[in-house]
Design a protein around this motif. Structure first.
Motif, PDB file in Angstrom:
ATOM      1  N   UNK A  65      -9.540   0.348  -0.392  1.00 39.70           N
ATOM      2  CA  UNK A  65     -10.228   0.616   0.863  1.00 39.70           C
ATOM      3  C   UNK A  65      -9.839   1.996   1.375  1.00 39.70           C
ATOM      4  N   UNK A  66     -10.664   2.509   2.286  1.00 38.78           N
ATOM      5  CA  UNK A  66     -10.381   3.767   2.962  1.00 38.78           C
ATOM      6  C   UNK A  66     -10.374   3.484   4.456  1.00 38.78           C
ATOM      7  N   UNK A  67      -9.342   3.972   5.149  1.00 39.04           N
ATOM      8  CA  UNK A  67      -9.185   3.712   6.578  1.00 39.04           C
ATOM      9  C   UNK A  67      -8.873   5.026   7.289  1.00 39.04           C
ATOM     10  N   UNK A  68      -9.556   5.325   8.399  1.00 36.78           N
ATOM     11  CA  UNK A  68      -9.194   6.531   9.155  1.00 36.78           C
ATOM     12  C   UNK A  68      -7.799   6.373   9.750  1.00 36.78           C
ATOM     13  N   UNK A  69      -6.909   7.307   9.464  1.00 37.50           N
ATOM     14  CA  UNK A  69      -5.523   7.180   9.884  1.00 37.50           C
ATOM     15  C   UNK A  69      -5.122   8.228  10.913  1.00 37.50           C
TER      16      UNK A  69
ATOM     17  N   UNK B 262      -6.448   6.515   1.679  1.00 38.61           N
ATOM     18  CA  UNK B 262      -7.028   5.820   0.531  1.00 38.61           C
ATOM     19  C   UNK B 262      -5.961   4.907  -0.052  1.00 38.61           C
ATOM     20  N   UNK B 263      -6.222   3.619  -0.009  1.00 42.94           N
ATOM     21  CA  UNK B 263      -5.230   2.646  -0.458  1.00 42.94           C
ATOM     22  C   UNK B 263      -5.598   2.105  -1.841  1.00 42.94           C
TER      23      UNK B 263
ATOM     24  N   UNK C   3      -3.401  10.351   1.469  1.00 41.57           N
ATOM     25  CA  UNK C   3      -4.177  10.781   2.625  1.00 41.57           C
ATOM     26  C   UNK C   3      -5.009  12.007   2.267  1.00 41.57           C
ATOM     27  N   UNK C   4      -6.251  12.014   2.715  1.00 44.44           N
ATOM     28  CA  UNK C   4      -7.132  13.159   2.475  1.00 44.44           C
ATOM     29  C   UNK C   4      -7.744  13.586   3.807  1.00 44.44           C
TER      30      UNK C   4
ATOM     31  N   UNK D 268       0.414   5.243  13.504  1.00 41.06           N
ATOM     32  CA  UNK D 268      -1.035   5.202  13.325  1.00 41.06           C
ATOM     33  C   UNK D 268      -1.624   4.044  14.126  1.00 41.06           C
ATOM     34  N   UNK D 269      -2.711   4.272  14.856  1.00 41.10           N
ATOM     35  CA  UNK D 269      -3.305   3.198  15.656  1.00 41.10           C
ATOM     36  C   UNK D 269      -4.143   2.226  14.840  1.00 41.10           C
ATOM     37  N   UNK D 270      -4.423   2.560  13.593  1.00 43.13           N
ATOM     38  CA  UNK D 270      -5.233   1.695  12.744  1.00 43.13           C
ATOM     39  C   UNK D 270      -4.343   0.918  11.773  1.00 43.13           C
ATOM     40  N   UNK D 271      -4.806  -0.245  11.289  1.00 41.01           N
ATOM     41  CA  UNK D 271      -3.985  -1.117  10.435  1.00 41.01           C
ATOM     42  C   UNK D 271      -3.918  -0.629   8.994  1.00 41.01           C
ATOM     43  N   UNK D 272      -3.058   0.333   8.733  1.00 39.30           N
ATOM     44  CA  UNK D 272      -2.894   0.881   7.395  1.00 39.30           C
ATOM     45  C   UNK D 272      -1.489   0.578   6.887  1.00 39.30           C
ATOM     46  N   UNK D 273      -1.287   0.796   5.603  1.00 41.32           N
ATOM     47  CA  UNK D 273       0.061   0.691   5.054  1.00 41.32           C
ATOM     48  C   UNK D 273       0.910   1.830   5.613  1.00 41.32           C
ATOM     49  N   UNK D 274       2.168   1.552   5.874  1.00 41.73           N
ATOM     50  CA  UNK D 274       3.104   2.581   6.339  1.00 41.73           C
ATOM     51  C   UNK D 274       2.535   3.316   7.545  1.00 41.73           C
ATOM     52  N   UNK D 275       2.534   2.656   8.693  1.00 39.72           N
ATOM     53  CA  UNK D 275       1.894   3.204   9.896  1.00 39.72           C
ATOM     54  C   UNK D 275       2.701   4.330  10.545  1.00 39.72           C
TER      55      UNK D 275
END
Length: 234
Positions: free
Chosen positions: A174-178, A189-190, A197-198, A77-84
């Protein structure tokens, strides 16, 4: 190429593999007992370096060289999320000559199998399915578009939560586009105890990169019209 279904809401395994092969910046090549990291894939993807073809129906000559090869790719994933780590792709096959990572010519590889591993499990993808799949027009620009959405328009991301059904449970941090593909946007959704993921599907799939902006604006417009959820964020 086989046209994709306008009713689909997410990529097929073949589409995901095709996109990962096109967008990859590096891969690990294992052949002759040697592991080689190839990092010069920018702009061409794997298919610019490896040409896949059907296994030959005729028996090879006794003197013919058939070298097993294994290509390993990771989809991050290019965004800083858990478990990329979003997925892994493994391609196996045979070569008629030793692999040269520095070669400027495409290496011809007799296809063995392609395997996609992600959160849903392991899926085998045939060469016919790969060759029949139209490349997602957003595949090679997904990373830049997601980063721009998060860094340049991050205040709009919580707005998209209005489209999530069922609504996120209490305690959302928080919610991050993954992920982003021609069918829609995926939000991660963390929560304190994990994540989910939704998918938010577009009204119609993107067929041209120039249409991606209007599809995202369509989601935002729908979100503004939706009822505001209560106490989503912790």
């Amino acid at each position: 190429m086989r046209p994709f279904s306008s009713r689909a809401v997410q990529p097929t395994p073949a589409e995901r593999v095709r996109s990962i092969l096109a967008a990859a910046r590096s891969m690990t090549v294992l052949t002759d007992g040697v592991s080689t990291e190839v990092h010069h894939l920018d702009g061409t993807g794997v298919m610019g370096h490896i040409h896949l073809h059907e296994p030959s129906e005729t028996a090879p000559a006794p003197s013919a060289v058939r070298i097993p090869i294994r290509l390993e790719l990771t989809d991050i994933a290019p965004t800083p999320v858990r478990d990329r780590l979003r997925a892994r792709v493994t391609l196996t096959g045979l070569l008629a000559a030793p692999y040269d990572a520095e070669s400027t010519e495409s290496t011809c590889m007799e296809f063995g199998q392609a395997v996609l591993e992600d959160g849903t499990g392991r899926t085998f993808v045939s060469l016919d399915a790969l060759q029949a799949t139209t490349l997602d027009p957003l595949a090679t620009c997904e990373a830049g578009m997601l980063t721009h959405l998060l860094d340049g328009h991050g205040e709009l991301v919580p707005l998209l939560l209005r489209l999530v059904r069922p609504q996120p449970r209490r305690g959302l941090l928080r919610a991050v586009p993954v992920a982003l593909d021609r069918y829609g946007v995926t939000l991660r959704l963390e929560y304190p105890d994990g994540y989910e993921d939704v998918r938010l599907p577009f009204a119609t799939p993107v067929t041209d990169i120039d249409h991606a902006g209007s599809r995202i604006h369509g989601l935002l417009t729908a979100a503004r019209r939706a009822s505001h959820p209560n106490r989503l964020l912790a």
